[in-house]
Design an enzyme around this catalytic site. Structure first.
Site, mmCIF file in Angstrom:
data_model
loop_
_atom_site.group_PDB
_atom_site.id
_atom_site.type_symbol
_atom_site.label_atom_id
_atom_site.label_comp_id
_atom_site.label_asym_id
_atom_site.label_seq_id
_atom_site.Cartn_x
_atom_site.Cartn_y
_atom_site.Cartn_z
ATOM 1 N N PHE A 37 0.837 -1.199 0.000
ATOM 2 C CA PHE A 37 0.000 0.000 0.000
ATOM 3 C C PHE A 37 0.878 1.257 0.000
ATOM 4 O O PHE A 37 0.679 2.177 -0.796
ATOM 5 C CB PHE A 37 -0.918 -0.006 1.232
ATOM 6 C CG PHE A 37 -1.904 1.117 1.247
ATOM 7 C CD1 PHE A 37 -3.137 0.989 0.615
ATOM 8 C CD2 PHE A 37 -1.608 2.312 1.884
ATOM 9 C CE1 PHE A 37 -4.045 2.034 0.607
ATOM 10 C CE2 PHE A 37 -2.515 3.364 1.878
ATOM 11 C CZ PHE A 37 -3.732 3.216 1.246
ATOM 12 N N ASP A 38 1.878 1.277 0.900
ATOM 13 C CA ASP A 38 2.770 2.436 0.981
ATOM 14 C C ASP A 38 3.522 2.650 -0.332
ATOM 15 O O ASP A 38 3.763 3.774 -0.751
ATOM 16 C CB ASP A 38 3.805 2.254 2.106
ATOM 17 C CG ASP A 38 3.142 2.322 3.463
ATOM 18 O OD1 ASP A 38 1.977 2.750 3.540
ATOM 19 O OD2 ASP A 38 3.789 1.926 4.458
ATOM 20 N N LEU A 84 -29.952 26.387 16.190
ATOM 21 C CA LEU A 84 -31.206 25.823 16.693
ATOM 22 C C LEU A 84 -31.602 26.520 17.982
ATOM 23 O O LEU A 84 -30.732 26.908 18.764
ATOM 24 C CB LEU A 84 -31.006 24.342 17.021
ATOM 25 C CG LEU A 84 -30.812 23.389 15.867
ATOM 26 C CD1 LEU A 84 -30.392 22.020 16.387
ATOM 27 C CD2 LEU A 84 -32.122 23.262 15.092
ATOM 28 N N LYS A 116 -27.220 15.438 19.753
ATOM 29 C CA LYS A 116 -26.558 16.706 19.416
ATOM 30 C C LYS A 116 -25.066 16.519 19.679
ATOM 31 O O LYS A 116 -24.632 16.388 20.822
ATOM 32 C CB LYS A 116 -27.124 17.829 20.263
ATOM 33 C CG LYS A 116 -26.632 19.192 19.841
ATOM 34 C CD LYS A 116 -27.420 20.276 20.538
ATOM 35 C CE LYS A 116 -27.106 21.655 19.994
ATOM 36 N NZ LYS A 116 -25.706 22.003 20.012
ATOM 37 N N GLU A 174 -21.183 17.463 11.548
ATOM 38 C CA GLU A 174 -20.399 17.935 12.687
ATOM 39 C C GLU A 174 -19.032 17.274 12.664
ATOM 40 O O GLU A 174 -18.929 16.048 12.627
ATOM 41 C CB GLU A 174 -21.159 17.542 13.965
ATOM 42 C CG GLU A 174 -20.818 18.348 15.162
ATOM 43 C CD GLU A 174 -21.530 19.699 15.209
ATOM 44 O OE1 GLU A 174 -22.239 20.067 14.237
ATOM 45 O OE2 GLU A 174 -21.353 20.389 16.226
HETATM 46 S S1 IVH Z 1 -29.328 20.320 12.737
HETATM 47 C C1 IVH Z 1 -31.133 24.304 11.102
HETATM 48 N N1 IVH Z 1 -28.510 18.134 13.956
HETATM 49 O O1 IVH Z 1 -25.854 22.173 16.796
HETATM 50 C C2 IVH Z 1 -30.611 23.283 12.009
HETATM 51 N N2 IVH Z 1 -27.360 20.183 14.394
HETATM 52 O O2 IVH Z 1 -27.363 24.874 17.476
HETATM 53 C C3 IVH Z 1 -29.270 22.766 11.634
HETATM 54 N N3 IVH Z 1 -25.485 19.979 15.937
HETATM 55 O O3 IVH Z 1 -24.923 24.440 14.305
HETATM 56 C C4 IVH Z 1 -28.628 21.914 12.629
HETATM 57 N N4 IVH Z 1 -25.660 17.819 16.273
HETATM 58 O O4 IVH Z 1 -23.387 22.457 14.765
HETATM 59 C C5 IVH Z 1 -28.327 19.466 13.784
HETATM 60 N N5 IVH Z 1 -27.851 16.140 14.960
HETATM 61 C C6 IVH Z 1 -27.674 17.439 14.776
HETATM 62 C C7 IVH Z 1 -26.648 18.169 15.424
HETATM 63 C C8 IVH Z 1 -26.521 19.545 15.207
HETATM 64 C C9 IVH Z 1 -24.973 18.918 16.568
HETATM 65 C C10 IVH Z 1 -24.966 21.375 16.087
HETATM 66 C C11 IVH Z 1 -24.732 22.082 14.774
HETATM 67 C C12 IVH Z 1 -25.574 23.307 14.805
HETATM 68 C C13 IVH Z 1 -25.863 23.475 16.255
HETATM 69 C C14 IVH Z 1 -27.240 24.086 16.380
#
Ligand code: IVH
Length: 670
Positions: A37-38, A84, A116, A174
């Site tokens: 691989f390398d 959010l 989250k 993320e």
């Molecule tokens: S949805 C319009 N889903 O939380 C909504 N966000 O405060 C878009 N985050 O900026 C975000 N896990 O960085 C979504 N399962 C998840 C998430 C997630 C982490 C973070 C993301 C966002 C922040 C929202």
């Protein structure tokens, strides 16, 4: 090799390597050896250097980085990156659900629940199946273009191979540092006497914005995706989007669940309340999204966030407990870490007895007094933190904690350098934990890898006066080991053969093992490659050290200081006598062509497509010679950015051809 031949070979190699690395990273399987691989990778790197224009957009060489960005371009998001709304309470979550029900005028609806993830959000843009842009959230409207860095993340696909994908789409996710990787990184920083990072999230965010993508590649960032955007995705629910992401090869956390009503959402929240601590990354809550996309559209947005989604955050669990005292730990480099000794308390699944207070500033910031009760918190992260003093329990007239002035282990007066947060014990040579720490550092896996030797044995060897420095290990005999508790014939034999086998460890491991401050494993590898032998490194001047890749002023000064010390030189001499590897065995790449045959080069400054060492290797691989200084005999000075003015002046005086990186690449084509 003609351009047409090179194109074919580059295409073949790219496909082959991508196939094998997908097999390895996605299915944990291998069909070829690491060496094979390398070898394929090395061939591709050399060919791409020779024909930079032929590099394919999904080239696996981008996974290892190499681009240096001075500043990131700011770019506008096609779809704004909103945040959010969030809540910590069940009541507010019910109110959110009522608003959704009202907004949808009695129509039935479902929620899609996800965890989250506590990282940094990213937008990934794909065109014709290829990752073309990765941008940070920024202010939500514009963010930083971090594409080169994102390409080093193994779980971010560079090319989507699935059939029937839309011509353009965007994926949100993320970027995070897995907890294990974060701990490992901090351990490495401790190893070289750097302060440790406070948490994985900030470290991930800092890493994503580093300017050298090859360092980003080493950091092992990871990415979970949770949103599919675009005009031609042919989906009617969020769930369908998630399933598409999965089938196209994106990494989606399998922790999601579709819930039919808010009661099921509560169950999901309860389910993950404690289990989330067992996951590979930090999480701080749950995100619920109305599943149906047309319903999302009808609910719309407020100025800042969608009305169809909300984050429920787990309250960090905290409790007040008595601070029984502060103990002070002394590390290998002499750095002092104060630790809060707490009245044991049960918190979020474990009993907490101790928590790091980091340094004297932190104790001052918290204004800790003797006999205080403190608030201890366990949030998304697993390590408990002291967040403040429970003032309701403070005794009148309680005296502020006095930070120690002498080393708790050897009594030497502590010092604190300007601009550093930590206090240090300067008694390097006589302070027991520093001596034992150096030996532990020396034997660890990344260094000499003597796994038959553990912390307890080192302690005994030290207490009995048998080992005071790593070199003493190689003088140990059977009769010495037999003096240790629990050592019999066989274990003694194992230990001695472990020590003896370590003599074969490569030069870069030895260089890391001897514990020069700020010289971690990566820097040790670069130094070994650049200087080739201990001898050369020991005699290198500060200026010569600065010429090595990845070596800045701090490291150069530390190496010079280390070898200035008489005891260190003696220790190194003893290690040499013991038979350790003092020379690099790094093989030069095989000869590729002779287009530079008979020509000599001096290389100076920094380059876009190569590290300085690499460009030298390319010259040699193509038949050229690399000289160290500008003289009348020289054919070319290859001038990178920030080249020293003296070299340029001298070359100009001597009438030597000064060429740019691009001109150099033209030369390679013959
Ligand atoms: S949805 C319009 N889903 O939380 C909504 N966000 O405060 C878009 N985050 O900026 C975000 N896990 O960085 C979504 N399962 C998840 C998430 C997630 C982490 C973070 C993301 C966002 C922040 C929202």
């Amino acid at each position: 090799m003609s351009e047409a031949e090179a194109r074919k070979r580059i295409t073949d190699l790219t496909e082959k390597i991508n196939y094998h690395s997908d097999l390895y990273y996605q299915q944990n399987r291998t069909e070829i050896s690491d060496q094979e691989f390398d070898r394929l990778m090395e061939e591709l790197v050399l060919l791409e250097q020779q024909f930079p224009k032929l590099r394919l957009p999904d080239s696996p060489t981008q996974r290892v980085g190499g681009t240096i960005s001075k500043e990131f371009k700011t770019v506008q998001h096609q779809y704004p990156m909103l945040s959010l709304g969030n809540t910590y309470s069940q009541e507010e979550l019910r109110e959110f659900d009522n608003r959704v029900a009202k907004g949808l005028e009695g129509e039935s609806y479902e929620y899609f629940c996800e965890l989250k993830f506590d990282g940094v959000s990213i937008s990934l843009v794909y065109e014709d199946g290829l990752l073309t842009r990765a941008v940070t959230r920024g202010d939500g409207v514009r963010g930083d273009d971090v594409t080169a860095n994102a390409r080093t993340i193994r779980s971010v696909p560079l090319r989507i191979r699935a059939k029937g994908i839309p011509t353009a789409f965007e994926v949100r996710g993320e970027v995070f540092l897995p907890k294990k990787v974060f701990e490992q990184l901090n351990k490495e920083r401790e190893d070289i006497g750097e302060e440790t990072y406070a948490n994985a999230r900030n470290t991930a965010s800092g890493t994503l914005k580093m300017q050298d993508s090859s360092i980003v590649a080493q950091r092992k960032l990871d990415c979970f995706t949770y949103f599919l955007l675009g005009e031609e995705n042919n989906i009617t629910t969020h769930e369908q989007g998630i399933k598409k992401l999965e089938s196209w090869g994106f990494q989606v956390s399998p922790t999601y669940k579709k819930c039919r009503n808010i009661e099921e959402v509560f169950k999901y929240i309860d389910h993950w309340d404690s289990r989330r601590h067992d996951l590979a990354l930090d999480t701080d809550g749950v995100v619920l999204k109305v599943n149906d996309l047309s319903q999302q559209e009808r609910l719309g947005f407020t100025a800042k966030s969608p009305r169809w989604a909300i984050a429920f955050k787990y309250k960090p669990q905290n409790a007040s407990t008595r601070l029984n005292g502060i103990t002070y730990q002394v590390g290998r480099t002499g750095a002092i870490t104060p630790v809060a000794e707490l009245e044991p308390i049960f918190l979020a699944g474990t009993t907490v007895k101790r928590a790091s207070l980091h340094n004297a500033n932190e104790i001052e910031r918290l204004d800790l007094r003797e006999g205080d009760h403190v608030w201890v918190e366990k949030g998304g992260e697993i390590i408990p933190k002291v967040t403040g003093v429970d003032l309701s329990k403070r005794k009148h007239g309680a005296r502020p904690i006095q930070y120690i002035t002498k080393c708790p282990e050897c009594g030497t007066k502590l010092i604190r350098q300007e601009g550093e947060a930590a206090h240090y014990c300067p008694n390097e040579k006589g302070c027991p934990p520093q001596i034992k720490g150096r030996i532990e550092h020396f034997i660890q896996r990344k260094a000499m890898d003597i796994d038959s030797l553990g912390e307890r044995t080192i302690d005994q060897l030290y207490v009995l006066g048998l080992v005071k420095s790593p070199a003493d290990l190689y003088d140990l005999g059977k009769e010495d080991i037999m003096k240790l508790d629990g050592f019999k014939e066989l274990s003694t034999k194992n230990l001695l053969s472990g020590i003896s086998e370590s003599k074969a460890a490569p030069f870069e491991s030895v260089l890391f093992a001897i514990g020069i401050r700020y010289v971690g494993k990566t820097v040790a590898e670069k130094l070994a490659r650049h200087f080739k032998s201990m001898e050369h490194l020991m005699n290198a001047t500060y200026e010569q050290l600065l010429e090595a890749p990845e070596v800045g002023e701090k490291i150069a000064a530390s190496v010079v200081d280390f070898f200035k010390d008489k005891d260190n030189r003696m220790e190194v001499e003893r290690l040499k006598k013991a038979g350790l590897q003092f020379e690099s065995t790094h093989k030069k790449p095989e000869k590729v062509s002779d287009v530079l045959g008979g020509k000599s080069f001096v290389v100076s400054g920094t380059f876009e497509n190569y590290e300085r060492d690499e460009i030298k290797e390319v010259i040699v691989a193509h038949g050229g010679k690399v000289l160290s200084g500008v003289s009348g005999k020289l054919d070319y000075l290859v001038a990178g950015e920030n080249m020293g003015p003296a070299k340029r002046e001298k070359a100009e005086q001597l009438g030597i051809k000064i060429i740019s990186e691009a001109e150099f690449q033209k030369l390679l084509k013959g």
